[in-house]
Design a protein around this motif. Structure first.
Motif, PDB file in Angstrom:
ATOM      1  N   TRP A 177      44.155  30.769  38.901  1.00 29.18           N
ATOM      2  CA  TRP A 177      43.887  29.974  37.690  1.00 29.18           C
ATOM      3  C   TRP A 177      44.978  30.104  36.643  1.00 29.18           C
ATOM      4  CZ3 TRP A 177      42.580  31.829  32.676  1.00 29.18           C
ATOM      5  CH2 TRP A 177      42.466  33.219  32.579  1.00 29.18           C
ATOM      6  N   TRP A 185      37.065  29.063  44.700  1.00 26.67           N
ATOM      7  CA  TRP A 185      36.702  30.161  43.802  1.00 26.67           C
ATOM      8  C   TRP A 185      35.970  31.204  44.630  1.00 26.67           C
ATOM      9  CZ3 TRP A 185      34.960  25.064  42.706  1.00 26.67           C
ATOM     10  CH2 TRP A 185      33.711  24.752  43.240  1.00 26.67           C
ATOM     11  N   VAL A 203      39.545  27.209  37.921  1.00 28.60           N
ATOM     12  CA  VAL A 203      39.353  27.588  39.321  1.00 28.60           C
ATOM     13  C   VAL A 203      40.738  27.770  39.948  1.00 28.60           C
ATOM     14  CG1 VAL A 203      37.169  26.340  39.457  1.00 28.60           C
ATOM     15  CG2 VAL A 203      39.293  25.176  40.113  1.00 28.60           C
ATOM     16  N   ALA A 261      39.942  32.751  40.894  1.00 26.32           N
ATOM     17  CA  ALA A 261      39.378  31.907  39.843  1.00 26.32           C
ATOM     18  C   ALA A 261      38.920  32.813  38.704  1.00 26.32           C
ATOM     19  CB  ALA A 261      38.193  31.117  40.390  1.00 26.32           C
ATOM     20  N   SER A 290      34.989  30.453  35.413  1.00 21.81           N
ATOM     21  CA  SER A 290      35.486  29.110  35.729  1.00 21.81           C
ATOM     22  C   SER A 290      34.302  28.179  35.959  1.00 21.81           C
ATOM     23  CB  SER A 290      36.408  29.154  36.942  1.00 21.81           C
ATOM     24  OG  SER A 290      35.783  29.778  38.040  1.00 21.81           O
TER      25      SER A 290
END
Ligand code: GDP
Ligand code: PGA
Ligand code: MN
Length: 620
Positions: free
Chosen positions: A383, A369, A359, A397, A401
């Motif tokens: 991320w 996210w 995330v 994200a 994720s």
């Protein structure tokens, strides 16, 4: 003495710490002791740690993971006892091309799985695993899928060199001392589940935050009930109790023992009269299981509770189907899970004790996210660890994720979620992501037609597995990547089970599609909490109080049959959601035939259902 030590180290490949850990093992289980010793000799770890599942152990391991740079500890006030992990950018999803079912004959694995001869695969894997844990600790995790108080507890032991896996398994399953003690006392059978990141550390070599190997092998030996997973740290590849055991190995066990191991959530619904029913639903990965399991009804007087969000073990006893959720945690897709779409998941996660993977991080030590909040933060660390702003032009994200959270933190969890006997099952829903063709909901004409609907289930691929996204593929019962044996035998098993138990006692089968589009490309149906309207129709069908229209593909509700009170939906959207279009369905048949050709040995009953569909379509 020194000579002695050297000699024995040389002859066994085990150092002193490892030998001591073996000599002082917290178990006398012969199969386990022998297996751990053999695996240690092969993988040559620096140390062995027997996971006890305690909070102290969690604290030690999470602290070590923070020190190693694998975990970032999140803001205690926002997400207590929670961590964010960031994987190698190439280790973000299940790897279906690298997943193998190794049975004695190719026919055992069937036309949908990658097959290799078990002896040949073992030889390949032994080479890969030899020395693969050098410089690392080998963790031994005793676990049970489902209740430890079940009549026949389904034990496993995962050996892994990943502390991230130990912490995640502690959330996803019952692990540690109580499991090991009972398993030892009963000298019980367990599934051997071997996992290595495939990234040994040479003396002096510095570790990376997410060790893994570019070559990956996710290998099931269903006949031996064993799993060997190499090279990946990602959930579905590395948390071996989940897809590898509870679906691939368990489906093979279920075939032998006369039950079903399925990729299904379990939902409890209580209607305004106070009658409760349990419904299981199979959707492919990232097609809405976790969200549907946490449904928040938008219609008055209806209550939904969760029993499970991913896996169902369905057994048949005294003419009744009963279902168990074998897992103790959620490993949910983060993107799209938000305060408006799934507040139950958000509340569960916000209680803490959660591991997030891939995330984005907020500047105040929280996570974010796509779809979590309506408001998009001005600045994030994405991320991959880079600065991110809303105009960066890429997701913050990873699309796959995940959050990994104890199921007990879900406040709509049904009290009976861990009943070792399971809960009675009234209906099974199949569903996938289809922009066209498949209506919002249809009821099967009976068990065999329902099995046909499941056998021809189709869905657009998602980010949950490596490969192209958005391609329509057939995914029988949402189990394509998870059937641990021949898919034709699997379909036969469904049919046989219905015949054996008797149609009357079997759950009724429904087929849904939350993802159909209107002509302008938007979703025809609002989904999420509004899916409760479909649940209401299903429950009323079970009770015999709702109407429906017979179509070539099943019984479909008309506008009048659905409770649409208070729903903001246009006539066009509703029409697009419910329509059964003869042309579209006739165009579907070649795809079904192609799929059956691939399967090769499709049960006769399914072929008859295919012929019946064509006939009904042509006469409609
Ligand atoms: P799972 O992997 O099957 O458990 O799927 P999830 O429940 O985690 O959902 C995967 C993705 O589908 C998320 O991005 C969700 O927001 C989205 N999704 C889930 N339910 C619905 C729905 O009813 N309608 C729409 N449009 N999207 C949904
Ligand atoms: P899911 O699967 O997307 O069905 O939750 C998790 C996984 O990738 O193993
Ligand atoms: Mn899920």
């Amino acid at each position: 003495m020194a000579d002695n030590t050297t000699a024995s180290t040389e002859s066994t490949g085990l150092n002193q710490a490892v030998r001591e850990a073996l000599d002082n093992a917290p178990t006398t289980h012969p199969q386990l002791l022998e297996w751990v010793r053999e695996m240690a000799e092969m993988t040559q770890p620096d140390a062995i740690h027997w996971a006890d599942g305690s909070e102290e152990e969690w604290n030690t391991l999470t602290t070590e993971l923070v020190d190693a740079g694998t975990f970032v500890r999140l803001n205690e006030e926002k997400f207590p006892n929670s961590f964010a992990a960031f994987s190698d950018p190439d280790d973000v999803a299940r790897v279906e091309e690298r997943t193998f079912i190794c049975t004695k004959t190719p026919k055992g694995a069937g036309p949908t799985n990658n097959w290799e001869d078990p002896a040949v695969m073992k030889e390949t894997l032994v080479k890969k695993f030899t020395g693969s844990m050098r410089g690392r600790t080998m963790y031994v995790i005793p676990f049970v899928m489902g209740s430890l108080d079940a009549e026949d507890p389904k034990y496993g032991v995962e050996i892994t060199d990943s502390a991230y896996v130990v912490c995640s398994m502690r959330i996803m399953a019952t692990i540690g001392t109580p499991v090991l003690d009972k398993m030892t006392r009963d000298n019980a059978f367990f599934v051997e589940a071997l996992h290595s990141l495939g990234s040994p550390l040479e003396p002096g070599e510095e570790d990376v935050p997410w060790p893994c190997n570019t070559t990956k092998y996710i290998v099931q030996f269903p006949e031996d009930r064993a799993i060997w997973s190499f090279g990946s740290g990602y959930g579905g590849n590395a948390l071996l109790g989940k897809k590898c055991y509870a679906l691939r190995i368990a489906s093979a066990i279920a075939h032998d023992e006369g039950w079903l191991a399925e990729h299904m959530l379990i939902l409890k619904v209580t209607d305004p009269e106070g009658d409760s029913r349990y419904i299981a639903a199979a959707f492919p990965s990232a097609c809405g299981k976790t969200n549907f399991a946490m449904l928040e009804p938008t219609i008055d007087g209806w209550k939904a509770e969760m029993v499970g969000d991913d896996i169902s073990w369905i057994r048949f006893k005294e003419g009744q189907a009963r279902v168990v959720n074998p897992e103790a945690g959620l490993f949910g897709v983060a993107p799209g899970t938000g305060w408006t779409t799934n507040p139950n998941a958000m509340r569960g996660v916000a209680r803490g004790n959660t591991i997030f993977t891939n995330v984005a991080l907020t500047d105040d030590g929280g996570v974010w996210w796509e779809g979590m909040t309506d408001e998009v933060p001005d600045h994030l660390t994405d991320w991959k660890g880079n600065d991110w702003t809303p105009d960066s032009g890429r997701p913050a994200a990873h699309p796959n994720s995940r959050f990994c959270t104890p199921i007990k933190q879900v406040d709509i969890l049904a009290d009976e979620y861990d009943d070792p006997e399971g809960v009675p099952l009234s209906a099974i829903i199949f569903g996938g992501r289809r922009k066209t063709t498949v209506p919002l909901v249809s009821e099967s004409f009976g068990w065999e037609h329902g099995v046909f609907q499941g056998a021809t289930l189709s869905s657009e691929t998602t980010a949950a597995a490596k490969g192209a996204v958005g391609v329509v593929r057939r995914d029988p019962m949402a189990m394509l990547p998870f059937i641990g044996y021949n898919a034709n035998d699997y379909l036969d098993h469904w049919l046989d089970t219905g015949a054996r138990v008797g149609e009357e006692a079997m759950p009724k089968i429904y087929y849904v599609n939350w993802f159909r589009r209107t002509a302008d490309g938007g979703f025809a149906w609002p989904g999420f909490g509004e899916n409760s309207r479909v649940v209401k129709w299903i429950v009323e069908r079970l009770k015999g109080t709702a109407g429906g229209q017979e179509t070539p593909v099943g019984i479909v509700p008309t506008k009048e049959d659905l409770d649409l009170s208070g729903l903001d939906i246009s006539d066009d959207e509703l029409e697009a959601a419910l329509r059964v279009d003869q042309e579209e369905w006739l165009a579907e048949l070649p795809g079904i035939d192609e799929w059956f050709n691939k399967l090769g040995d499709v049960p006769e009953v399914i072929l008859e259902q295919r012929a019946g569909l064509e006939e009904r379509l042509k006469n409609s």
